[in-house]
Design a protein around this motif. Structure first.
Motif, PDB file in Angstrom:
ATOM      1  N   HIS A  54      68.601  92.687  -1.302  1.00 50.89           N
ATOM      2  CA  HIS A  54      68.358  93.809  -0.452  1.00 50.89           C
ATOM      3  C   HIS A  54      68.126  93.525   1.008  1.00 50.89           C
ATOM      4  CE1 HIS A  54      64.467  93.351  -2.380  1.00 50.89           C
ATOM      5  NE2 HIS A  54      64.108  93.420  -1.131  1.00 50.89           N
ATOM      6  N   GLN A  78      72.375  95.383  -1.364  1.00 55.86           N
ATOM      7  CA  GLN A  78      71.790  96.491  -1.458  1.00 55.86           C
ATOM      8  C   GLN A  78      71.345  96.854  -0.310  1.00 55.86           C
ATOM      9  OE1 GLN A  78      69.280  96.681  -4.632  1.00 55.86           O
ATOM     10  NE2 GLN A  78      70.839  96.121  -6.221  1.00 55.86           N
ATOM     11  N   GLY A  80      68.378  99.823   1.755  1.00 55.14           N
ATOM     12  CA  GLY A  80      67.536 100.755   1.689  1.00 55.14           C
ATOM     13  C   GLY A  80      66.905 100.915   2.972  1.00 55.14           C
ATOM     14  N   ILE A 100      69.510 102.166  -1.754  1.00 54.93           N
ATOM     15  CA  ILE A 100      68.291 102.324  -2.387  1.00 54.93           C
ATOM     16  C   ILE A 100      67.653 103.557  -1.493  1.00 54.93           C
ATOM     17  CG2 ILE A 100      66.157 100.976  -2.765  1.00 54.93           C
ATOM     18  CD1 ILE A 100      67.490  98.436  -1.997  1.00 54.93           C
ATOM     19  N   ASP A 131      63.657 103.160  -5.641  1.00 55.18           N
ATOM     20  CA  ASP A 131      62.631 102.255  -5.252  1.00 55.18           C
ATOM     21  C   ASP A 131      61.157 102.978  -5.776  1.00 55.18           C
ATOM     22  OD1 ASP A 131      60.640 100.861  -3.878  1.00 55.18           O
ATOM     23  OD2 ASP A 131      61.563 100.722  -2.056  1.00 55.18           O
TER      24      ASP A 131
END
Length: 253
Positions: A54, A78, A80, A100, A131
């Protein structure tokens, strides 16, 4: 399995002690600031076949670095940090495998189910990660928002994670109390997550050695992946060699 990370703060790759993030001015505690770009790390992970990692944007000023990382490893990372209904699709178009989301789906400490349903429908549940980073309070794990500064009313458990699983593909859980401290993982939380979650979970927080990776694999019954940050040598750490976690994943595969 080991999952890699790229944490961005003020346009640089950093490792930060989680509980200090967003607290009083001057209280931020940083373990490492890299001279390398986010794209360099993404290319490294791509070379070594590490998937499901991530990129986390910790505040403003990180979009350019994040997009460069996603461009260097399209479909491999990913993303976020500040994700919402308005920008989620753009992050996927930029190369993220998943988005995310945390704080945006909460209002006044409670899950806004309409927001969650809307976001899941917009991007597809198969591309959404929730999350559920948490802190321990009164023998329960409570989900945190707003850079891990505010407690929500959401308590982690089997019922909670089963209900949320209808709207996403995976969970990401930082153990905020131990994040960035390199003093070992929260074993109880890892064991609980394995029993509670019907979906894949990536745990992060406190890992300090290759033995932690082995222990998470064992305690998590092979269902919990681990992110290692500050202890990793590519982030200035001394507890874990990057080449060893790559080798671990190859053996596990």
């Amino acid at each position: 399995m080991f999952r890699p990370c790229i944490d961005l703060h003020e346009g640089k790759v950093k490792q930060i002690i989680g509980a200090s993030l967003g607290a009083a001015p001057g209280s931020l505690r940083t373990n490492f600031v890299s001279e390398r770009s986010a794209a360099w790390y993404a290319q490294l992970y791509r070379r070594d076949g590490l998937k499901g990692g991530h990129v986390i944007l910790l505040g403003p000023g990180n979009d350019e670095q994040a997009r460069s990382a996603l461009g260097a490893y399209p479909g491999g990372l990913q993303v976020g940090g500040g994700v919402n209904l308005e920008n989620a699709r753009a992050w996927l178009d930029a190369g993220a495998s998943h988005v995310i989301v945390t704080s945006w789906i909460f209002r006044e400490g409670r899950v806004d189910w309409n927001r969650l349903e809307g976001l899941s429908a917009a991007v597809g549940k198969q591309r959404l990660v929730l999350d559920l980073s948490c802190r321990r309070r009164a023998n329960q794990y409570v989900v945190m928002t707003d850079r891990w500064q505010n407690f929500t009313e959401l308590i982690l458990g089997a019922a909670t994670m089963t209900k949320l699983a209808d709207w996403c593909a995976e969970f990401l859980v930082h153990a905020v109390d131990v994040e960035g401290l390199c003093r070992g993982v929260d074993k109880e939380l890892v064991r609980d997550l394995a029993g509670w979650s019907p979906l894949p979970v990536t745990y992060a927080g406190g890992a300090s050695s290759l033995e932690d990776l082995e222990e998470v694999t064992d305690l998590g019954q092979g269902r919990i992946d681990l992110t290692i940050g500050s202890a990793l040598d590519i982030f200035g750490g001394h507890g874990v060699r990057y080449e060893d976690v790559v080798a671990f994943n190859r053996r596990a595969a």
